[in-house]
Design a protein around this motif. Structure first.
Motif, PDB file in Angstrom:
ATOM      1  N   ALA A   1       0.973  -1.583  -0.233  1.00  0.00           N
ATOM      2  CA  ALA A   1      -0.063   0.209  -0.494  1.00  0.00           C
ATOM      3  C   ALA A   1       1.115   1.663   0.312  1.00  0.00           C
ATOM      4  CB  ALA A   1      -0.702   0.212   1.252  1.00  0.00           C
ATOM      5  N   TRP A   2       2.005   1.102   0.924  1.00  0.00           N
ATOM      6  CA  TRP A   2       2.774   2.115   1.307  1.00  0.00           C
ATOM      7  C   TRP A   2       3.675   2.218  -0.270  1.00  0.00           C
ATOM      8  CZ3 TRP A   2       2.569   6.538   3.900  1.00  0.00           C
ATOM      9  CH2 TRP A   2       1.980   6.107   5.054  1.00  0.00           C
ATOM     10  N   THR A   3       3.498   1.348  -1.082  1.00  0.00           N
ATOM     11  CA  THR A   3       4.497   1.225  -2.161  1.00  0.00           C
ATOM     12  C   THR A   3       3.752   1.982  -3.385  1.00  0.00           C
ATOM     13  OG1 THR A   3       5.772  -0.098  -2.349  1.00  0.00           O
ATOM     14  CG2 THR A   3       5.741  -0.418  -3.872  1.00  0.00           C
ATOM     15  N   VAL A   4       2.461   1.814  -3.594  1.00  0.00           N
ATOM     16  CA  VAL A   4       1.342   2.297  -4.447  1.00  0.00           C
ATOM     17  C   VAL A   4       1.249   3.845  -4.225  1.00  0.00           C
ATOM     18  CG1 VAL A   4      -1.324   2.258  -4.788  1.00  0.00           C
ATOM     19  CG2 VAL A   4       0.358   0.279  -4.805  1.00  0.00           C
ATOM     20  N   LEU A   5       1.256   4.221  -3.085  1.00  0.00           N
ATOM     21  CA  LEU A   5       1.207   6.071  -2.242  1.00  0.00           C
ATOM     22  C   LEU A   5       2.899   6.477  -3.160  1.00  0.00           C
ATOM     23  CD1 LEU A   5      -0.355   8.129  -1.134  1.00  0.00           C
ATOM     24  CD2 LEU A   5       1.012   7.386   0.472  1.00  0.00           C
ATOM     25  N   VAL A   6       3.938   5.361  -2.980  1.00  0.00           N
ATOM     26  CA  VAL A   6       5.003   6.804  -3.675  1.00  0.00           C
ATOM     27  C   VAL A   6       5.408   6.414  -4.636  1.00  0.00           C
ATOM     28  CG1 VAL A   6       7.264   5.964  -3.136  1.00  0.00           C
ATOM     29  CG2 VAL A   6       5.798   6.271  -0.659  1.00  0.00           C
ATOM     30  N   VAL A   7       4.378   5.399  -5.565  1.00  0.00           N
ATOM     31  CA  VAL A   7       4.767   5.300  -6.990  1.00  0.00           C
ATOM     32  C   VAL A   7       4.187   6.286  -7.799  1.00  0.00           C
ATOM     33  CG1 VAL A   7       3.818   4.102  -8.932  1.00  0.00           C
ATOM     34  CG2 VAL A   7       5.575   2.909  -7.248  1.00  0.00           C
ATOM     35  N   ALA A   8       2.836   6.923  -7.138  1.00  0.00           N
ATOM     36  CA  ALA A   8       1.710   7.627  -7.434  1.00  0.00           C
ATOM     37  C   ALA A   8       2.079   9.257  -7.783  1.00  0.00           C
ATOM     38  CB  ALA A   8       0.468   7.850  -6.642  1.00  0.00           C
ATOM     39  N   VAL A   9       3.190   9.703  -6.444  1.00  0.00           N
ATOM     40  CA  VAL A   9       3.970  10.614  -6.565  1.00  0.00           C
ATOM     41  C   VAL A   9       5.158  10.634  -7.257  1.00  0.00           C
ATOM     42  CG1 VAL A   9       5.099  12.002  -4.561  1.00  0.00           C
ATOM     43  CG2 VAL A   9       2.708  10.762  -3.742  1.00  0.00           C
ATOM     44  N   LEU A  10       5.617   9.605  -7.047  1.00  0.00           N
ATOM     45  CA  LEU A  10       6.840  10.356  -8.055  1.00  0.00           C
ATOM     46  C   LEU A  10       6.610   9.556  -9.224  1.00  0.00           C
ATOM     47  CD1 LEU A  10       9.077   7.029  -6.726  1.00  0.00           C
ATOM     48  CD2 LEU A  10       9.500  10.094  -6.282  1.00  0.00           C
ATOM     49  N   VAL A  11       5.402   9.000  -9.971  1.00  0.00           N
ATOM     50  CA  VAL A  11       4.678   9.319 -10.869  1.00  0.00           C
ATOM     51  C   VAL A  11       4.533  10.481 -11.340  1.00  0.00           C
ATOM     52  CG1 VAL A  11       3.887   7.754 -13.300  1.00  0.00           C
ATOM     53  CG2 VAL A  11       4.935   6.859 -12.014  1.00  0.00           C
ATOM     54  N   LEU A  12       3.678  11.021 -10.314  1.00  0.00           N
ATOM     55  CA  LEU A  12       2.765  12.234 -11.309  1.00  0.00           C
ATOM     56  C   LEU A  12       3.811  13.670 -10.803  1.00  0.00           C
ATOM     57  CD1 LEU A  12      -0.834  10.965  -9.637  1.00  0.00           C
ATOM     58  CD2 LEU A  12       0.144  11.161 -11.967  1.00  0.00           C
ATOM     59  N   VAL A  13       4.076  13.890  -9.935  1.00  0.00           N
ATOM     60  CA  VAL A  13       5.077  15.098  -9.382  1.00  0.00           C
ATOM     61  C   VAL A  13       6.732  14.760  -9.339  1.00  0.00           C
ATOM     62  CG1 VAL A  13       5.728  15.885  -7.605  1.00  0.00           C
ATOM     63  CG2 VAL A  13       3.317  14.768  -7.132  1.00  0.00           C
ATOM     64  N   GLY A  14       7.503  13.169  -9.090  1.00  0.00           N
ATOM     65  CA  GLY A  14       8.732  13.633  -9.067  1.00  0.00           C
ATOM     66  C   GLY A  14       9.589  13.468 -10.390  1.00  0.00           C
ATOM     67  N   ALA A  15       8.599  12.719 -11.373  1.00  0.00           N
ATOM     68  CA  ALA A  15       9.090  12.130 -12.840  1.00  0.00           C
ATOM     69  C   ALA A  15       8.846  13.678 -13.897  1.00  0.00           C
ATOM     70  CB  ALA A  15       7.891  11.024 -13.281  1.00  0.00           C
ATOM     71  N   PRO A  16       7.898  14.322 -13.333  1.00  0.00           N
ATOM     72  CA  PRO A  16       7.639  15.753 -14.479  1.00  0.00           C
ATOM     73  C   PRO A  16       8.945  16.657 -13.730  1.00  0.00           C
ATOM     74  CG  PRO A  16       5.235  14.822 -14.019  1.00  0.00           C
ATOM     75  CD  PRO A  16       6.486  13.941 -12.952  1.00  0.00           C
ATOM     76  N   LEU A  17       8.763  16.660 -12.469  1.00  0.00           N
ATOM     77  CA  LEU A  17       9.971  17.670 -12.488  1.00  0.00           C
ATOM     78  C   LEU A  17      11.895  17.186 -12.384  1.00  0.00           C
ATOM     79  CD1 LEU A  17       9.376  18.350  -8.182  1.00  0.00           C
ATOM     80  CD2 LEU A  17       8.656  19.751 -10.667  1.00  0.00           C
ATOM     81  N   SER A  18      11.703  15.828 -12.432  1.00  0.00           N
ATOM     82  CA  SER A  18      13.382  15.528 -13.058  1.00  0.00           C
ATOM     83  C   SER A  18      13.462  15.923 -14.855  1.00  0.00           C
ATOM     84  CB  SER A  18      13.367  14.020 -13.059  1.00  0.00           C
ATOM     85  OG  SER A  18      12.072  13.366 -13.917  1.00  0.00           O
ATOM     86  N   GLY A  19      12.395  15.582 -15.415  1.00  0.00           N
ATOM     87  CA  GLY A  19      11.832  16.178 -16.781  1.00  0.00           C
ATOM     88  C   GLY A  19      11.947  17.963 -16.910  1.00  0.00           C
ATOM     89  N   VAL A  20      11.460  18.285 -16.284  1.00  0.00           N
ATOM     90  CA  VAL A  20      12.102  19.795 -16.772  1.00  0.00           C
ATOM     91  C   VAL A  20      12.948  20.119 -15.758  1.00  0.00           C
ATOM     92  CG1 VAL A  20      11.511  21.458 -15.597  1.00  0.00           C
ATOM     93  CG2 VAL A  20       9.320  20.815 -16.169  1.00  0.00           C
ATOM     94  N   ALA A  21      13.758  19.545 -14.562  1.00  0.00           N
ATOM     95  CA  ALA A  21      14.984  19.936 -14.129  1.00  0.00           C
ATOM     96  C   ALA A  21      16.377  19.790 -15.511  1.00  0.00           C
ATOM     97  CB  ALA A  21      15.402  19.247 -13.034  1.00  0.00           C
ATOM     98  N   ALA A  22      15.746  18.636 -16.430  1.00  0.00           N
ATOM     99  CA  ALA A  22      16.527  17.617 -17.528  1.00  0.00           C
ATOM    100  C   ALA A  22      16.726  18.425 -18.385  1.00  0.00           C
ATOM    101  CB  ALA A  22      16.078  16.226 -17.645  1.00  0.00           C
ATOM    102  N   ALA A  23      15.347  19.535 -18.381  1.00  0.00           N
ATOM    103  CA  ALA A  23      15.637  20.151 -19.922  1.00  0.00           C
ATOM    104  C   ALA A  23      15.931  21.416 -20.276  1.00  0.00           C
ATOM    105  CB  ALA A  23      14.017  20.292 -20.086  1.00  0.00           C
TER     106      ALA A  23
END
Length: 194
Positions: A24-46
């Motif tokens: 359950a905690w993994t699903v929550l962390v994955v949702a946050v990383l995919v919805l927030v962390g991935a776009p932020l890392s994409g913006v930083a890399a861009a």
């Protein structure tokens, strides 16, 4: 008839296992990383890629110069190469006049279909070698978007890979816990001695 109970992994229950809580905690962390962390890392890399591409573009503009030259002849039957913009280019001998230096001749890339006598724009570096035109604003933005998209996709893939590993480990643990629980319960049901 199936009914789903939402959030059962978060509630206290005798059927809830430790692996359920981890999942359950993994699903929550994955949702946050995919919805927030991935776009932020994409913006930083861009942003990083944009700054680097801009620096390369400025450097290329400083060391390359464009010359308006006349095509004197073709350089054999060379195979075409593809330039920026998808245009095919051939090597040809060109001649131009530079102020204060007189007439110069060199081999340069010219667009396919150019005939002797036509005037074309060619690019040379400081050493007099024929080079591609410097990267323009469109090329910088294409590079920026490509790096940003790839970084976002890479983070999403890495997060989903880690999640699948955690799910597999949690499933193995859950099955082990069920085996132990069954080993304790089976003798009572089957009246066999373990």
């Amino acid at each position: 008839m199936r009914t789903r109970v939402r959030g059962w992994r978060w509630r206290r229950s005798p059927l809830r296992r430790r692996s359920d809580v981890v999942e359950a905690w993994t699903v929550l962390v994955v949702a946050v990383l995919v919805l927030v962390g991935a776009p932020l890392s994409g913006v930083a890399a861009a942003r990083w890629a944009h700054d680097e591409a801009q620096a390369v573009s400025v450097e290329q503009r400083a060391e390359r110069h464009r010359v308006r030259a006349e095509v004197v002849g073709r350089k054999g039957d060379a195979l075409p190469s593809v330039q920026a913009g998808g245009q095919q280019a051939f090597r040809a001998t060109v001649r131009w006049t530079e102020p204060g230096e007189g007439t110069r001749t060199a081999t340069a890339r010219v667009p396919a279909g150019t005939r002797p006598g036509e005037v074309v724009h060619v690019w040379f570096d400081a050493q007099g070698r024929s080079v591609a035109p410097p990267v323009d604003g469109t090329g910088v933005w294409q590079h920026t978007l490509t790096i940003g998209t790839c970084a976002t996709g890479g983070v999403v893939l890495a997060v989903l890979l880690v999640q699948s590993v955690i799910r597999r480990v949690a499933l193995r643990r859950r099955l082990t816990e069920w085996e132990r629980a069954w080993a304790r319960t089976e003798p009572q049901w089957t009246h066999r001695r373990a």
